[in-house]
Design a protein around this motif. Sequence first.
Motif, PDB file in Angstrom:
ATOM      1  N   VAL A 154       1.125  -1.035  -0.111  1.00 11.33           N
ATOM      2  CA  VAL A 154      -0.129   0.326  -0.239  1.00 11.33           C
ATOM      3  C   VAL A 154       0.884   1.118   0.218  1.00 11.33           C
ATOM      4  O   VAL A 154       0.318   2.333  -0.642  1.00 11.33           O
ATOM      5  N   GLU A 155       1.654   1.292   0.998  1.00 11.64           N
ATOM      6  CA  GLU A 155       2.381   2.716   0.488  1.00 11.64           C
ATOM      7  C   GLU A 155       3.164   2.621  -0.604  1.00 11.64           C
ATOM      8  O   GLU A 155       3.264   4.188  -0.576  1.00 11.64           O
ATOM      9  N   GLY A 156       3.920   1.635  -1.410  1.00 12.48           N
ATOM     10  CA  GLY A 156       4.584   2.018  -2.142  1.00 12.48           C
ATOM     11  C   GLY A 156       3.606   2.069  -3.431  1.00 12.48           C
ATOM     12  O   GLY A 156       3.861   3.926  -4.136  1.00 12.48           O
ATOM     13  N   ILE A 157       2.374   1.395  -3.589  1.00 11.81           N
ATOM     14  CA  ILE A 157       1.218   2.220  -4.138  1.00 11.81           C
ATOM     15  C   ILE A 157       1.303   3.129  -4.450  1.00 11.81           C
ATOM     16  O   ILE A 157       1.084   4.563  -5.137  1.00 11.81           O
ATOM     17  N   MET A 158       0.719   4.267  -3.583  1.00  8.29           N
ATOM     18  CA  MET A 158      -0.080   5.314  -2.624  1.00  8.29           C
ATOM     19  C   MET A 158       1.305   6.413  -3.107  1.00  8.29           C
ATOM     20  O   MET A 158       0.745   7.290  -3.724  1.00  8.29           O
ATOM     21  N   LEU A 159       2.621   5.931  -2.686  1.00  4.38           N
ATOM     22  CA  LEU A 159       3.142   6.281  -3.682  1.00  4.38           C
ATOM     23  C   LEU A 159       3.312   7.338  -4.452  1.00  4.38           C
ATOM     24  O   LEU A 159       3.346   7.965  -5.680  1.00  4.38           O
ATOM     25  N   LEU A 160       3.860   5.718  -5.542  1.00  4.68           N
ATOM     26  CA  LEU A 160       3.753   5.821  -6.848  1.00  4.68           C
ATOM     27  C   LEU A 160       2.488   6.448  -7.631  1.00  4.68           C
ATOM     28  O   LEU A 160       2.469   7.286  -8.554  1.00  4.68           O
ATOM     29  N   PHE A 193      10.286  -1.511  -3.952  1.00  2.00           N
ATOM     30  CA  PHE A 193       9.990  -0.708  -5.076  1.00  2.00           C
ATOM     31  C   PHE A 193       9.153   0.637  -5.385  1.00  2.00           C
ATOM     32  O   PHE A 193      10.802   1.700  -5.463  1.00  2.00           O
ATOM     33  N   GLY A 194       8.464   0.656  -4.419  1.00  2.00           N
ATOM     34  CA  GLY A 194       7.149   2.228  -4.972  1.00  2.00           C
ATOM     35  C   GLY A 194       8.116   3.467  -4.364  1.00  2.00           C
ATOM     36  O   GLY A 194       8.134   4.209  -4.901  1.00  2.00           O
ATOM     37  N   THR A 195       8.392   3.158  -3.231  1.00  2.00           N
ATOM     38  CA  THR A 195       9.034   3.968  -2.758  1.00  2.00           C
ATOM     39  C   THR A 195      10.328   4.495  -2.978  1.00  2.00           C
ATOM     40  O   THR A 195      10.799   5.853  -3.393  1.00  2.00           O
ATOM     41  N   GLY A 196      11.095   3.314  -4.128  1.00  2.00           N
ATOM     42  CA  GLY A 196      12.805   3.547  -4.101  1.00  2.00           C
ATOM     43  C   GLY A 196      12.404   4.579  -5.758  1.00  2.00           C
ATOM     44  O   GLY A 196      13.112   5.561  -6.290  1.00  2.00           O
ATOM     45  N   PHE A 197      11.769   4.371  -6.759  1.00  2.00           N
ATOM     46  CA  PHE A 197      11.200   4.331  -7.616  1.00  2.00           C
ATOM     47  C   PHE A 197      10.373   5.175  -7.774  1.00  2.00           C
ATOM     48  O   PHE A 197      10.855   6.327  -8.654  1.00  2.00           O
ATOM     49  N   ALA A 198       9.702   6.514  -6.562  1.00  2.00           N
ATOM     50  CA  ALA A 198       9.069   7.151  -7.049  1.00  2.00           C
ATOM     51  C   ALA A 198       9.910   8.524  -5.983  1.00  2.00           C
ATOM     52  O   ALA A 198      10.471   9.466  -7.052  1.00  2.00           O
ATOM     53  N   GLU A 233       8.926  13.670  -1.015  1.00  2.00           N
ATOM     54  CA  GLU A 233       9.608  12.611  -1.302  1.00  2.00           C
ATOM     55  C   GLU A 233       8.651  11.660   0.395  1.00  2.00           C
ATOM     56  O   GLU A 233       8.646  10.546  -0.187  1.00  2.00           O
ATOM     57  N   ASN A 234       8.553  11.953   1.250  1.00  2.00           N
ATOM     58  CA  ASN A 234       7.783  11.397   2.372  1.00  2.00           C
ATOM     59  C   ASN A 234       6.711  11.434   2.273  1.00  2.00           C
ATOM     60  O   ASN A 234       5.987  12.105   3.488  1.00  2.00           O
ATOM     61  N   ILE A 235       5.702  12.177   0.695  1.00  2.00           N
ATOM     62  CA  ILE A 235       4.545  12.227   0.732  1.00  2.00           C
ATOM     63  C   ILE A 235       3.295  11.564   1.454  1.00  2.00           C
ATOM     64  O   ILE A 235       2.625  12.506   2.520  1.00  2.00           O
ATOM     65  N   THR A 236       4.444  10.710   1.899  1.00  2.00           N
ATOM     66  CA  THR A 236       2.369   9.215   2.581  1.00  2.00           C
ATOM     67  C   THR A 236       2.915   9.299   3.923  1.00  2.00           C
ATOM     68  O   THR A 236       2.092   9.308   4.611  1.00  2.00           O
ATOM     69  N   GLY A 237       4.028   9.489   4.539  1.00  2.00           N
ATOM     70  CA  GLY A 237       4.372   9.572   5.737  1.00  2.00           C
ATOM     71  C   GLY A 237       3.964   8.401   6.527  1.00  2.00           C
ATOM     72  O   GLY A 237       4.030   8.224   7.914  1.00  2.00           O
ATOM     73  N   GLY A 238       4.131   7.648   6.184  1.00  2.00           N
ATOM     74  CA  GLY A 238       3.627   6.210   6.423  1.00  2.00           C
ATOM     75  C   GLY A 238       2.202   5.853   6.435  1.00  2.00           C
ATOM     76  O   GLY A 238       1.296   5.065   6.990  1.00  2.00           O
TER      77      GLY A 238
END
Lengths: 316, 360
Positions: free
Chosen positions: A38-44, A98-103, A223-228
Amino acid sequence: MDLLTSILTITIRAGTSLTLATIGEILTERSGILNLGVEGIMLLGALSAFATVFYSHSILLALLVAMAVGALMALLHAFLTTTMRANQVVSGLSITLFGTGFASFLGQRLGPATNNFRLVGLRAERITPLAPAGLKDIPILGALVQQDLLTYLTYLLIPLAWFFLYKTRPGLWLRSVGEDPQTADAMGIDVVRTRYRYTVLGGILIALGGAHLSLSYTPGWSENITGGRGWIVIALVIFSMWNPARAIWGALLFGGINAVQFRLQASGTNIPANFLNMMPYIGTILVLVVMTWWEALSKRVGAPAALGTSYMREDK
Amino acid sequence: MRIVFEKRKTTSVAAMVLVPVVSFLVSLVLTAILLLVFGADPLKTFAAMAAGAFGNIHGFSETLVKSIPLMLTGLGVGIAFRLKFWNIGAEGQLTLGGVAAAGIALFMEPFLPGRSLLWAAVLGGMLAGALWAGISALLKTSLKVDETLVTLMMNYIAILYSEYLYYGPWRDPKGYGFPGSRMFSEAAWLPRLFGRAHAGLWVALILAVVLWIVFKRTRWGFELQIIGASQKAARYQGIAVERNIVLAIMLSGAICGLAGAFEVTGISHRLQQGLSIGYGYTAIIVAWMSQLNPLAVPFVALALGGLAVGGDQIQFVMGLPAAMGVVMQGLILFPMLAGSLFTEYRVKVLRREPAAACTA
């Protein structure tokens, strides 16, 4: 605007992304697939939506691109866990990693040359609140009328998802796949297709939640827009006991924590900001403990019985 | 024609070796495509990454600097994963280990003469990591609270707490506003080997061997294996499941805390920003790619440490974002996850119709 109304306004707005992603994850988990991505998909979702609106100036296109990105990432998760029978926990964690890094990578690459190819610090169109001039100053009610369209649609989605899950035939099929895939299979329900379908649908809603962050709640990219938030969503699914109707309370509770934290910070309290920022995370742990304890006490099990297990006809 | 999967009776050794190697090659191809999309020359980029990470003594020492915490956290997380306890809190356990070690190094100097200061700092770091991880294990065994979320939320709390300390009460008054504590006295410095690579390397390597022996040759290791396979079966055999889980998770946390203690005593010599830079999350990949074999952990950690240093390098040389290293780590995982199927299943292609195959 009075204090209560302003806290309520932020609460509802902060709840939008959480609610969207929570409903998405509930639908996914109801099919028996745990998606920790979820965290990675939200970031992307947040990144792709902001990059799209920055270049196309179209909110609608931005939402569509975010949905497509969410669908693709969820499709990958469904493929790995359903077709390739990979461990769902590790696959989900990989999606997040991956989502965190790719975003982060794209955020430093997709921007205009004038901003050193970065997206950070740029401004673009946002989803504006529909605030009818005469109504927004009314206490309490004012909080309800000055939200954006996506927020209204999100809160409308709650009863729809509940109705779908508990009152329709495809909803019953979905629940049976998550509870007992063998029996569902024997009844003629295509277990694999159902899991693919609702994992992808979940991914779309999760990415929309991310898009709401970068298009409305905190417009722009960081970069940290979702903040967990993606992780809090996993806790909210447990909190709501996999029932969309209950998702609203969790989302409002955490939206409320955000809003109170926001107000305290603005008022210049003596509590160091770091301790205020811990509130949502401590809140999540407390909610988990209380919910787990309460479930055990009332002997109610909310989790789909087959959650986290892969299904294979040949294994029987 | 139909493709079916048949469960293997034993896991395939060939697949266990081939899958990581092929996955690495696939990730190189995927990364190359990504680089081409962004107008960078993949061969030049890979060459720059390899040269930066392993090509000279400075680069190699930096690769070791990043590999040591990955080895330790990878070993720590691996213990938890053996029990199917999804500890994704290595980051927080590392951070708190660093905080405790820094606290002892900063404030216990008057009471601890000579090298005992370093020893106390390192032990303090381990204890802090063990206790922080122990909370999630206790919640899991006593109330069945989901450990994935608890360990993760505790990361945020630990990181915010460490920030509070080095921005607030521990901040160096003579630091010109720099967010960090004052420097430790040299008694608390971990010896270095070359460059910034420190003696933590030997500890990590010894620990890998010790854990391998514990898992393969001791009764406790055997008990943990049974618990990981089936808690029910373990209970029938009279194994104290809850106590063993708590102990194993505390050991897992202690090793992650040790990684944090080494970061502050071996690298920064103070508590400052940059302690939590994601080692604890990469540790999950390290543990998974080594297929929970402690002896494989140092090699995987070295490869991933090299990717990270190589990622930094292409930022200098090619102007590409350093996040490229993390993207590559993710791209290795997907083919590995897909490939894990082949270690447990045999793929068969049936040429006849399934019905005919049944009657034959």
